[in-house]
Design a protein around this motif. Structure first.
Motif, PDB file in Angstrom:
ATOM      1  N   ASP A  42       0.819  -1.211   0.000  1.00 29.70           N
ATOM      2  CA  ASP A  42       0.000   0.000   0.000  1.00 29.70           C
ATOM      3  C   ASP A  42       0.852   1.259   0.000  1.00 29.70           C
ATOM      4  O   ASP A  42       0.534   2.247  -0.674  1.00 29.70           O
ATOM      5  CB  ASP A  42      -0.936   0.013   1.218  1.00 29.70           C
ATOM      6  CG  ASP A  42      -2.122  -0.927   1.048  1.00 29.70           C
ATOM      7  OD1 ASP A  42      -2.336  -1.405  -0.084  1.00 29.70           O
ATOM      8  OD2 ASP A  42      -2.827  -1.186   2.040  1.00 29.70           O
ATOM      9  N   LYS A  45     -11.252  -1.156  -1.264  1.00 31.24           N
ATOM     10  CA  LYS A  45     -10.294  -0.383  -2.035  1.00 31.24           C
ATOM     11  C   LYS A  45     -10.845  -0.050  -3.421  1.00 31.24           C
ATOM     12  O   LYS A  45     -11.558  -0.850  -4.029  1.00 31.24           O
ATOM     13  CB  LYS A  45      -8.984  -1.160  -2.176  1.00 31.24           C
ATOM     14  CG  LYS A  45      -8.204  -1.279  -0.880  1.00 31.24           C
ATOM     15  CD  LYS A  45      -6.905  -2.027  -1.096  1.00 31.24           C
ATOM     16  CE  LYS A  45      -6.083  -2.067   0.191  1.00 31.24           C
ATOM     17  NZ  LYS A  45      -4.822  -2.805   0.019  1.00 31.24           N
ATOM     18  N   PRO A  65      -4.113   4.439  -2.071  1.00 30.19           N
ATOM     19  CA  PRO A  65      -5.046   3.883  -1.075  1.00 30.19           C
ATOM     20  C   PRO A  65      -5.698   4.940  -0.198  1.00 30.19           C
ATOM     21  O   PRO A  65      -6.870   4.817   0.163  1.00 30.19           O
ATOM     22  CB  PRO A  65      -4.160   2.948  -0.246  1.00 30.19           C
ATOM     23  CG  PRO A  65      -3.036   2.593  -1.159  1.00 30.19           C
ATOM     24  CD  PRO A  65      -2.785   3.817  -1.998  1.00 30.19           C
TER      25      PRO A  65
END
Length: 353
Positions: free
Chosen positions: A132, A165, A146
């Motif tokens: 991420d 997400k 993210p």
């Protein structure tokens, strides 16, 4: 120290990579319709389990802090600060500067410490954290980020953990190379026992230890644990939110990340974010070294005893050229416009240097 760049590691063997990554990469990328809840509309569905537990942790922590006089109990305060700092170092010195950016190299004893401290922080699995964050740097403030700060403070702070997400985060995330993690046997072991290590080091030990260590009450110990946990979480989240929205930009005015001293204080040095996004391989994450940067202090200590080495930093000439080309003029030494609230601090720093 010499200037160096983040290097790519060799590809891991196919069987190992399949065991750890294939299930995730083989899943189809979801294409969510707009998600509606009452009168609000969201980009992706809400994860109600996450909403419940994140809210519950905060309710318990805030209730305990408000109803119990922590500040009148020196033992509780000292323990919370010390144990919380270990968890903070697990995020800043371990997950961020070492495992994500490979800004320095670590010998076995330090790598063990880094993984234990990361377990204390009680955050997501290391492979998810690293992926991420790497995709965040590569696609900052886009749909593939993210915690895209363009979607507002709440989303970039904690909202992104409360919903699925964005498809672009998943799509771009699969292009990010995290094979270096799979090459480390300690990371593999940590991944295998992650849940148990998180429960033990983040919750069980800090609750059980104070009553036996210095006679703390069980109620205070439980409440102090949750208070420490939510302070730690919000300190990390503030780097994604506040440090992307508020502050000056002496290194690159074209990007969202900014220098935020308040965030640096609570996050052990991670708030010098305009610098960090400009020079992400610098192990200090700041040109200022140890100024409000506890993590850098401890990394320097580990360097002196030989457990940390190959500490990457950009050259002074490179920093100066970038400032002159892209800075907003607020740099303490090479800028032209220093914000009034920073004048005294900048003069003090320059005198020390």
């Amino acid at each position: 120290m010499t200037t160096s760049t983040l290097t790519k590691t060799e590809t891991v063997s196919k069987p190992l990579q399949v065991n750890l990554a294939s299930k995730e990469t083989e899943k189809p990328i979801p294409n969510y319709p707009k998600y509606k809840f009452l009168k609000w509309e969201f980009e992706t569905p809400i994860i109600w389990v996450n909403v419940f537990f994140i809210t519950l942790y905060h309710i318990i922590g805030v209730y305990g802090f408000v109803t119990h006089p922590f500040l009148t109990r020196p033992g509780a305060v000292i323990f919370v600060v010390m144990y919380g700092s270990l968890g903070g170092f697990g995020v800043t010195g371990a997950a961020h500067r070492y495992f994500t950016h490979r800004a320095y190299k670590a010998k076995l004893p330090l790598r063990i410490i880094l993984l234990l401290c990361f377990s204390i922080s009680g955050q997501n699995q290391l492979k998810d954290w690293v992926r991420d964050h790497r995709v965040h740097h590569k696609y900052s403030e886009t749909d593939a980020d993210p915690h895209n700060a363009k979607r507002g403070f709440f989303f970039s702070h904690v909202g992104w953990l409360m919903m699925r997400k964005h498809p672009e985060v998943i799509r771009k995330g699969r292009t990010i190379d995290i094979s270096d993690l799979y090459e480390d046997p300690l990371v593999i072991l940590h991944q295998k026992y992650f849940t148990w290590l998180k429960l033990l080091l983040c919750f069980v030990i800090p609750i059980v230890l104070p009553p036996y260590l210095y006679g703390e009450t069980w109620y205070t110990s439980v409440m102090a644990c949750f208070t420490r946990y939510i302070i730690s979480l919000n300190s990390t989240w503030a780097v994604n939110s506040a440090a992307h929205l508020w502050g000056n930009k002496p290194y690159d005015k074209r990007i969202y990340p900014a220098e935020n001293l308040t965030v640096s204080f609570f996050s052990m040095g991670e708030g010098y974010h305009n610098y960090h996004h400009t020079f992400p391989w610098d192990y200090r994450t700041s040109e200022m070294g140890k100024s409000l940067n506890v993590t850098t202090f401890w990394l320097n200590v580990f360097q002196k005893i030989g457990w940390a080495y190959d500490m990457k930093t950009p050259s002074t000439d490179l920093i100066k050229k970038v400032i002159e080309s892209h800075g907003d003029g607020s740099h303490y030494k090479w800028g032209h416009e220093v914000p009034a609230w920073e004048n005294d601090n900048c003069k003090l720093i320059e005198k020390k240097l």
